[in-house]
Design a protein around this motif. Sequence first.
Motif, PDB file in Angstrom:
ATOM      1  N   ALA A  99       0.836  -1.202   0.000  1.00 10.60           N
ATOM      2  CA  ALA A  99       0.000   0.000   0.000  1.00 10.60           C
ATOM      3  C   ALA A  99       0.870   1.251   0.000  1.00 10.60           C
ATOM      4  O   ALA A  99       1.966   1.262   0.582  1.00 10.60           O
ATOM      5  CB  ALA A  99      -0.905   0.010   1.227  1.00 10.60           C
ATOM      6  N   GLU A 100       0.383   2.287  -0.655  1.00  9.71           N
ATOM      7  CA  GLU A 100       1.029   3.591  -0.572  1.00  9.71           C
ATOM      8  C   GLU A 100       0.797   4.154   0.826  1.00  9.71           C
ATOM      9  O   GLU A 100      -0.326   4.155   1.324  1.00  9.71           O
ATOM     10  CB  GLU A 100       0.455   4.544  -1.617  1.00  9.71           C
ATOM     11  CG  GLU A 100       0.646   4.092  -3.050  1.00  9.71           C
ATOM     12  CD  GLU A 100       2.113   4.000  -3.442  1.00  9.71           C
ATOM     13  OE1 GLU A 100       2.910   4.860  -2.984  1.00  9.71           O
ATOM     14  OE2 GLU A 100       2.466   3.068  -4.188  1.00  9.71           O
ATOM     15  N   ALA A 101       1.854   4.640   1.450  1.00 14.69           N
ATOM     16  CA  ALA A 101       1.746   5.119   2.832  1.00 14.69           C
ATOM     17  C   ALA A 101       0.728   6.243   2.967  1.00 14.69           C
ATOM     18  O   ALA A 101       0.071   6.373   4.008  1.00 14.69           O
ATOM     19  CB  ALA A 101       3.114   5.581   3.333  1.00 14.69           C
ATOM     20  N   ALA A 102       0.570   7.056   1.921  1.00  8.99           N
ATOM     21  CA  ALA A 102      -0.378   8.171   1.979  1.00  8.99           C
ATOM     22  C   ALA A 102      -1.818   7.698   2.089  1.00  8.99           C
ATOM     23  O   ALA A 102      -2.694   8.474   2.471  1.00  8.99           O
ATOM     24  CB  ALA A 102      -0.217   9.056   0.742  1.00  8.99           C
ATOM     25  N   PRO A 124     -15.479   7.387   3.365  1.00 11.29           N
ATOM     26  CA  PRO A 124     -15.121   8.646   2.713  1.00 11.29           C
ATOM     27  C   PRO A 124     -16.028   8.985   1.534  1.00 11.29           C
ATOM     28  O   PRO A 124     -16.372  10.154   1.314  1.00 11.29           O
ATOM     29  CB  PRO A 124     -13.673   8.419   2.263  1.00 11.29           C
ATOM     30  CG  PRO A 124     -13.155   7.385   3.199  1.00 11.29           C
ATOM     31  CD  PRO A 124     -14.323   6.479   3.460  1.00 11.29           C
ATOM     32  N   THR A 125     -16.434   7.956   0.779  1.00 19.99           N
ATOM     33  CA  THR A 125     -17.353   8.207  -0.335  1.00 19.99           C
ATOM     34  C   THR A 125     -18.680   8.740   0.173  1.00 19.99           C
ATOM     35  O   THR A 125     -19.194   9.750  -0.337  1.00 19.99           O
ATOM     36  CB  THR A 125     -17.579   6.910  -1.138  1.00 19.99           C
ATOM     37  OG1 THR A 125     -16.351   6.488  -1.723  1.00 19.99           O
ATOM     38  CG2 THR A 125     -18.611   7.136  -2.240  1.00 19.99           C
ATOM     39  N   ALA A 126     -19.246   8.089   1.171  1.00 16.07           N
ATOM     40  CA  ALA A 126     -20.536   8.534   1.709  1.00 16.07           C
ATOM     41  C   ALA A 126     -20.439   9.948   2.264  1.00 16.07           C
ATOM     42  O   ALA A 126     -21.336  10.778   2.049  1.00 16.07           O
ATOM     43  CB  ALA A 126     -21.000   7.567   2.799  1.00 16.07           C
ATOM     44  N   HIS A 127     -19.365  10.236   2.984  1.00 11.26           N
ATOM     45  CA  HIS A 127     -19.202  11.579   3.559  1.00 11.26           C
ATOM     46  C   HIS A 127     -19.098  12.621   2.466  1.00 11.26           C
ATOM     47  O   HIS A 127     -19.729  13.692   2.542  1.00 11.26           O
ATOM     48  CB  HIS A 127     -17.949  11.601   4.443  1.00 11.26           C
ATOM     49  CG  HIS A 127     -17.912  12.734   5.416  1.00 11.26           C
ATOM     50  ND1 HIS A 127     -17.577  14.030   5.041  1.00 11.26           N
ATOM     51  CD2 HIS A 127     -18.187  12.800   6.738  1.00 11.26           C
ATOM     52  CE1 HIS A 127     -17.631  14.817   6.102  1.00 11.26           C
ATOM     53  NE2 HIS A 127     -18.009  14.102   7.138  1.00 11.26           N
ATOM     54  N   ALA A 128     -18.317  12.339   1.422  1.00  9.05           N
ATOM     55  CA  ALA A 128     -18.178  13.292   0.325  1.00  9.05           C
ATOM     56  C   ALA A 128     -19.501  13.512  -0.400  1.00  9.05           C
ATOM     57  O   ALA A 128     -19.835  14.646  -0.785  1.00  9.05           O
ATOM     58  CB  ALA A 128     -17.112  12.809  -0.655  1.00  9.05           C
ATOM     59  N   LEU A 129     -20.264  12.445  -0.593  1.00  9.62           N
ATOM     60  CA  LEU A 129     -21.538  12.576  -1.297  1.00  9.62           C
ATOM     61  C   LEU A 129     -22.505  13.481  -0.538  1.00  9.62           C
ATOM     62  O   LEU A 129     -23.241  14.264  -1.142  1.00  9.62           O
ATOM     63  CB  LEU A 129     -22.169  11.195  -1.494  1.00  9.62           C
ATOM     64  CG  LEU A 129     -21.426  10.235  -2.419  1.00  9.62           C
ATOM     65  CD1 LEU A 129     -22.116   8.884  -2.440  1.00  9.62           C
ATOM     66  CD2 LEU A 129     -21.302  10.792  -3.824  1.00  9.62           C
ATOM     67  N   LEU A 274      -7.724  13.414   0.326  1.00  7.15           N
ATOM     68  CA  LEU A 274      -8.373  12.167   0.725  1.00  7.15           C
ATOM     69  C   LEU A 274      -8.104  11.856   2.189  1.00  7.15           C
ATOM     70  O   LEU A 274      -9.008  11.438   2.921  1.00  7.15           O
ATOM     71  CB  LEU A 274      -7.877  11.015  -0.138  1.00  7.15           C
ATOM     72  CG  LEU A 274      -8.382   9.631   0.286  1.00  7.15           C
ATOM     73  CD1 LEU A 274      -9.898   9.543   0.198  1.00  7.15           C
ATOM     74  CD2 LEU A 274      -7.732   8.531  -0.541  1.00  7.15           C
ATOM     75  N   ARG A 275      -6.864  12.061   2.639  1.00  7.50           N
ATOM     76  CA  ARG A 275      -6.542  11.790   4.039  1.00  7.50           C
ATOM     77  C   ARG A 275      -7.397  12.650   4.962  1.00  7.50           C
ATOM     78  O   ARG A 275      -7.938  12.163   5.967  1.00  7.50           O
ATOM     79  CB  ARG A 275      -5.055  12.044   4.296  1.00  7.50           C
ATOM     80  CG  ARG A 275      -4.635  11.736   5.731  1.00  7.50           C
ATOM     81  CD  ARG A 275      -3.155  12.006   5.938  1.00  7.50           C
ATOM     82  NE  ARG A 275      -2.334  11.068   5.206  1.00  7.50           N
ATOM     83  CZ  ARG A 275      -1.990   9.881   5.676  1.00  7.50           C
ATOM     84  NH1 ARG A 275      -2.418   9.477   6.873  1.00  7.50           N
ATOM     85  NH2 ARG A 275      -1.217   9.085   4.972  1.00  7.50           N
ATOM     86  N   ALA A 276      -7.542  13.941   4.638  1.00  7.36           N
ATOM     87  CA  ALA A 276      -8.364  14.836   5.460  1.00  7.36           C
ATOM     88  C   ALA A 276      -9.824  14.409   5.434  1.00  7.36           C
ATOM     89  O   ALA A 276     -10.518  14.421   6.460  1.00  7.36           O
ATOM     90  CB  ALA A 276      -8.212  16.275   4.984  1.00  7.36           C
TER      91      ALA A 276
END
Length: 325
Positions: A99-102, A124-129, A274-276
């Motif tokens: 995995a990418e560490a980010a 994250p998808t649900a929150h963004a939507l 994305l991290r935020a």
Amino acid sequence: MRAVEFHEYGGPEVLRVVRTATPEPGPGQVTVEAVWAGVNFADVKARAEGYRVASLPYRPGLEVSGRIRAVGEGVAGLRAGQEVIALVDGGGYAEVVLAEAARVSPLPEGLDLRTAAALPTVLPTAHALVHEVGRLRAGESVLVHGAAGGIGTAVGQLARAAGAGAVYGVASSDAKADYALKHGYDEVFRPGAFETDVRRATSGSGVDLVLDPVGGDTLRRGLEALAVFGRLVSFGNAGGAAPWRAGQDELYAQGRSVAGFSVLGLAQSAPEALRALAERALRTVRDGVVILPVTAEFSLSEAADAHRLIGGRTSTGKLLLRITD
């Protein structure tokens, strides 16, 4: 190590358990000894039609939870043995995942690895939507396709917590409708006539926000269900139809708008954003705003059975693979 791959496209039977070399992390990467992996409809589309598959053989899996095995050069804030969750662009169906560490986050306090594996793409998808892209305001109404799925389950609860005036869903069966009604939805419609049902439920005005993972003609009909100044957010093309485009005729007259979102796209283009977003989203689970039920789990060798269930469009909530005990 053991992993699940497919060497050709086809039904669930093309998934096979293989023994392969254990990966080592490069600069900016970590390896995770996976305990759980999430199963998503995107995995089914990858296996069946090559969705986001660069070459064969291919190893599905977008989300995992487990413990860091090794840390690559230049990685800060992560250490071997640490419990984490990770969003990966394929490769999650394996005992050790690169995995990418980010895209790796320490396991949030108060969460167990099993629950956490259900979250990296869904939450994250649900929150963004609901918030970042859909910008739902208190008192507004929302219509959610796939209301009984993992994302739909989270969206219903997030919309309710945001003060939505009405939360409507679309589901394909009575069982799915009953499930959605227990997770934040006021009313659930069938796919065949949802736009007519929306107009009835809203006394003709339409909804303020439509969230659509289906695409094609469903997207067009979703525009017809919008109120004046309504917004539609497209976040997938599960129906597999040719993309349907909206233009001046559909948008200008009533000030409607269309936006889009992909958590994997955001991971590639703006990993810090994305991290935020993930941190904000994970707080909703920690604080008890969202409960995401795991409705079925399978062993790694039973990945084909998991694909049959989710591909048959009868599953609700979230499905997991148990990689190790």
